[in-house]
Design an enzyme around this catalytic site. Structure first.
Site, PDB file in Angstrom:
ATOM      1  N   LYS A 157      -7.905  -1.300  -5.812  1.00  0.00           N
ATOM      2  CA  LYS A 157      -7.344  -2.310  -4.791  1.00  0.00           C
ATOM      3  C   LYS A 157      -8.306  -3.625  -5.442  1.00  0.00           C
ATOM      4  O   LYS A 157      -9.452  -3.550  -5.826  1.00  0.00           O
ATOM      5  CB  LYS A 157      -8.064  -2.101  -3.437  1.00  0.00           C
ATOM      6  N   THR A 187       0.796  -1.267   0.024  1.00  0.00           N
ATOM      7  CA  THR A 187       0.256  -0.008   0.135  1.00  0.00           C
ATOM      8  C   THR A 187       0.771   1.184  -0.139  1.00  0.00           C
ATOM      9  O   THR A 187       0.548   2.163  -0.653  1.00  0.00           O
ATOM     10  CB  THR A 187      -0.845   0.076   1.109  1.00  0.00           C
ATOM     11  N   ALA A 207      -3.935  -8.223  -2.939  1.00  0.00           N
ATOM     12  CA  ALA A 207      -4.253  -8.515  -1.454  1.00  0.00           C
ATOM     13  C   ALA A 207      -3.214  -9.702  -1.165  1.00  0.00           C
ATOM     14  O   ALA A 207      -3.319 -10.745  -1.553  1.00  0.00           O
ATOM     15  CB  ALA A 207      -5.563  -8.829  -1.251  1.00  0.00           C
TER      16      ALA A 207
END
Length: 241
Positions: free
Chosen positions: A37, A16, A124
């Protein structure tokens, strides 16, 4: 190249932070940039509306970019799938009794491409994290053919995790666009300075030998207690995008 996929060698490796810093640097080069995302877990619920909040990582991206939340953020285009359980996406989806359709993510990316020159799509966890019970993150990236930006670090184990990730990228015939060394853990208890220095040197040599066209970047280290406006300037090489 209008989409770059930002992945990492593990969770909590600083994807991030890397995504936000890259986005800010590209903005400073005059590139119309947005971040996205893939899926966010561990998201809180807005008590007033009862709906899931905007993805935490998207909020962090905008803070690092020093821009407000965008209309596409408010519409959840930059992260259509958000879940409460802070777990692997496939588990968070199941616990929410939901179905994650990868085509929804793809359409969101295409919608962003209409208004932006470059989309930085943050994953992720690592490359082999399952998005659904049947689909790994790497499966999805391979289906789209996105170039990969891989975030690594100097803590013990990073060489192994990095080389395994590079092998997985190569096996799928994907382009390794760049490897980003994130020093965010370099002063932490789990990082030995000698190991970090050796790790960086080993990985740089490995890339020069086996991936000579891949960019190597080292992110600036920031004290987490500092305000966002104190972020140092970060410059990208010519032709990065």
């Amino acid at each position: 190249m209008s989409v770059l996929f930002i992945s990492g060698i593990d969770t909590d490796i600083g994807k991030t932070y890397a995504t936000g810093i890259l986005a800010k640097a590209l903005m400073q080069q005059g590139i119309n940039i947005i971040t996205q995302k893939l899926v966010q877990t561990g998201v809180g619920i807005d008590l007033a509306s009862g709906e899931m909040n905007i993805a935490d990582d998207i909020v962090t991206h905008r803070q690092l970019m020093d821009v407000p939340l965008q209309p596409c953020d408010l519409a959840h285009t930059t992260c259509p799938y958000r879940y409460k359980k802070p777990a692997s996406p496939h588990l968070a989806v199941r616990l929410a009794d939901d179905v994650l359709d990868p085509d929804v993510i793809t359409q969101a990316t295409r919608q962003l491409q209409v208004n932006y020159d470059v989309v930085l799509l943050e994953g992720a966890g690592g490359l082999l994290v399952p998005i659904t019970e049947q689909l790994l993150t790497l499966d999805y990236i391979a289906s789209q053919g996105y170039p990969v930006v891989l975030v690594t670090s100097g803590r013990l184990g990073s060489i192994n995790h990095t080389l395994l990730s590079l092998e997985a990228i190569k096996a799928r015939g994907l382009t390794l666009h760049s490897v980003i060394y994130n020093p965010i853990h370099d002063n932490a208890a789990q990082t030995d300075p000698e190991i970090a220095t050796s790790t960086m040197a080993f990985l740089q040599h490995h890339l020069q030998q086996y991936h000579p066209d891949t960019y190597w970047l080292t992110l600036p280290y920031i004290n987490q207690d500092k305000q966002r406006h104190t972020l140092p300037d970060f410059y990208l090489p010519n032709g990065f995008v």
